[in-house]
Scaffold this active site. Structure first.
Site, short mmCIF file in Angstrom:
data_model
loop_
_atom_site.label_atom_id
_atom_site.label_comp_id
_atom_site.label_asym_id
_atom_site.label_seq_id
_atom_site.Cartn_x
_atom_site.Cartn_y
_atom_site.Cartn_z
N GLU A 31 28.91 49.14 40.01
CA GLU A 31 29.86 48.16 40.68
C GLU A 31 30.64 48.54 41.85
O GLU A 31 31.44 49.58 41.83
CB GLU A 31 30.98 47.84 39.62
CG GLU A 31 31.98 46.62 39.86
CD GLU A 31 33.25 46.35 39.16
OE1 GLU A 31 34.23 45.83 39.53
OE2 GLU A 31 33.05 47.00 38.01
N LYS A 163 34.33 54.84 18.32
CA LYS A 163 33.48 54.07 18.86
C LYS A 163 33.84 52.63 18.37
O LYS A 163 32.81 51.54 18.42
CB LYS A 163 32.03 54.47 19.01
CG LYS A 163 31.76 55.79 19.46
CD LYS A 163 30.48 56.14 19.28
CE LYS A 163 30.22 57.73 19.92
NZ LYS A 163 29.14 58.16 19.57
N HIS A 337 35.54 41.61 46.29
CA HIS A 337 34.32 41.64 45.49
C HIS A 337 33.18 41.00 46.49
O HIS A 337 31.98 41.66 46.25
CB HIS A 337 34.54 40.94 44.18
CG HIS A 337 35.20 41.88 43.05
ND1 HIS A 337 36.39 42.37 43.13
CD2 HIS A 337 34.28 42.54 42.24
CE1 HIS A 337 36.50 43.17 42.05
NE2 HIS A 337 35.30 43.28 41.49
#
Ligand code: ADP
Length: 352
Positions: A31, A163, A337
């Site tokens: 990202e 998890k 973005h």
């Protein structure tokens, strides 16, 4: 059948000024915006004098499930484990499993005839799952002598909880429980973060607190802690699946100094990190740990490297929260973005 590696770009955010030390924080992510955004948060923190972080608790957990023929018998083992004298004996047995494992507590929960025992122990610089499991195995073998009718169903009964999103980790903590805070001056909020203190405080209240409550969040009272946690985990050889509980975080914001400046904190009860064992030994991941000065076992104070890494994760999350919340408050999220995520440049270039 190992066939190779999947490459993930690594960028550096920083310097992160934390407890009066500077860190260059490696982040592995696809990202583009993320490293640049965290970097901006670090810049705001640096210009305001840095952040302070404290490890509140340090204990990895494993909770086996055992079954008896009656709930009464299951209760008897629960009471047995809660007797301090028995705990001391079991701690000796548990601690024999490793030089670094030290049993801290056993928390019990009953479901009918079934007993869940949540063992918590310090694990030095290891994340500690293997270590705690070995200790638990030893204790179960010993308990079988006093409770021969105990049927061990599984070394992990999910009361651990590893998890998976679970309130037990959010409330009791797992791994390192860390709080981190900073005061960002009004001028820095305006010049670096391009917003205002009242806008940030209001957005935090409505988004991270009220919005998350409306959504029924479990540990998700933050803007994007998981983004930063995952990127640092992948870069430094942590188990990325533990991002689930490691990203539990409540972000608080308040106007201080007569309402001028911003007090921001992140509280993260279950950051599960290690600097020895697992993926930390791989070449690239070792280099990233070296960059932070936390690679391997601390000779002087076992556990201090992994605890320092946990504070760096929390400090970086604080930077990430600052920057994203500011972008949203200023209405810049989509614009940035479009600029960075559609760029052909790699993330390390963007970060600089
Ligand atoms: P985990 O328990 O996180 O899965 P490992 O099973 O690889 O990790 O355990 C860590 C190993 O590293 C153990 O064998 C332990 O004895 C060794 N070790 C050496 N120094 C340290 C240290 N400072 N802290 C924790 N473990 C250490």
């Amino acid at each position: 059948m190992p066939v190779g590696y999947v490459q993930i770009p690594v960028g550096i955010a920083g310097p992160l000024l934390l407890n009066a030390c500077e860190y260059s924080v490696p982040m592995a992510t696809t990202e583009g915006c993320l490293v640049a955004s965290t970097n901006r948060g670090c810049k705001a923190m640096y210009a305001s004098g840095g952040a302070t972080s404290v490890v509140l608790k340090d204990g990895m957990t494993r909770a086996p499930v055992v079954r008896f023929s009656t709930a009464k018998r299951a209760s008897e083992l629960k009471f047995f484990l809660e007797d301090p004298l028995n705990f001391d004996t079991l701690a000796l047995i548990f601690n024999e499993s490793s030089r670094f494992a030290r049993l801290q507590s056993i928390q019990c929960s009953i479901a009918g005839k079934n007993l869940f025992m949540r063992f918590s122990c310090s694990t030095g610089d290891a994340m500690g799952m293997n270590m705690v499991s070995k200790g638990v195995q030893n204790v179960l073998e010993s308990l079988q002598i006093d409770f021969p009718d105990m049927d061990v169903i599984g070394i992990s009964g999910n009361f651990c909880s590893d998890k998976k999103p679970a309130a037990i980790n959010w409330i009791e903590g797992r791994g390192k429980s860390v709080v981190c805070e900073a005061i960002i001056t009004e001028e820095v909020v305006r010049k670096v973060l391009k917003t205002t203190v009242p806008a940030l405080v209001e957005l935090n209240m409505l988004k991270n607190l009220a919005g998350s409550a409306v959504a029924g969040a479990l540990g998700g009272f933050n803007a994007h802690a998981a983004n930063i946690v995952s990127a640092i985990f992948i870069a430094t050889g942590q188990d990325p699946a533990q991002n689930i509980e490691s990203s539990h975080c409540i972000t608080m914001m308040e106007a201080v100094n007569d309402g001028k400046d911003l007090h921001i904190s992140v509280t993260m009860p279950s950051i599960e990190v290690g600097t020895v064992g697992g993926g930390t030994q791989l070449a690239s991941q070792s280099a990233c740990l070296n960059l932070l000065g936390v690679k391997g076992a601390s000779k002087e104070y076992p556990g201090s490297n992994s605890r320092l890494l946990a504070t760096i994760v929390a400090g970086s999350v604080l930077a990430g929260e600052l920057s994203l919340m500011s972008a949203i408050a200023a209405g810049q999220l989509v614009k940035s973005h479009m600029k960075y995520n559609r760029s052909s440049k790699d993330v390390s270039k963007i970060a600089s």
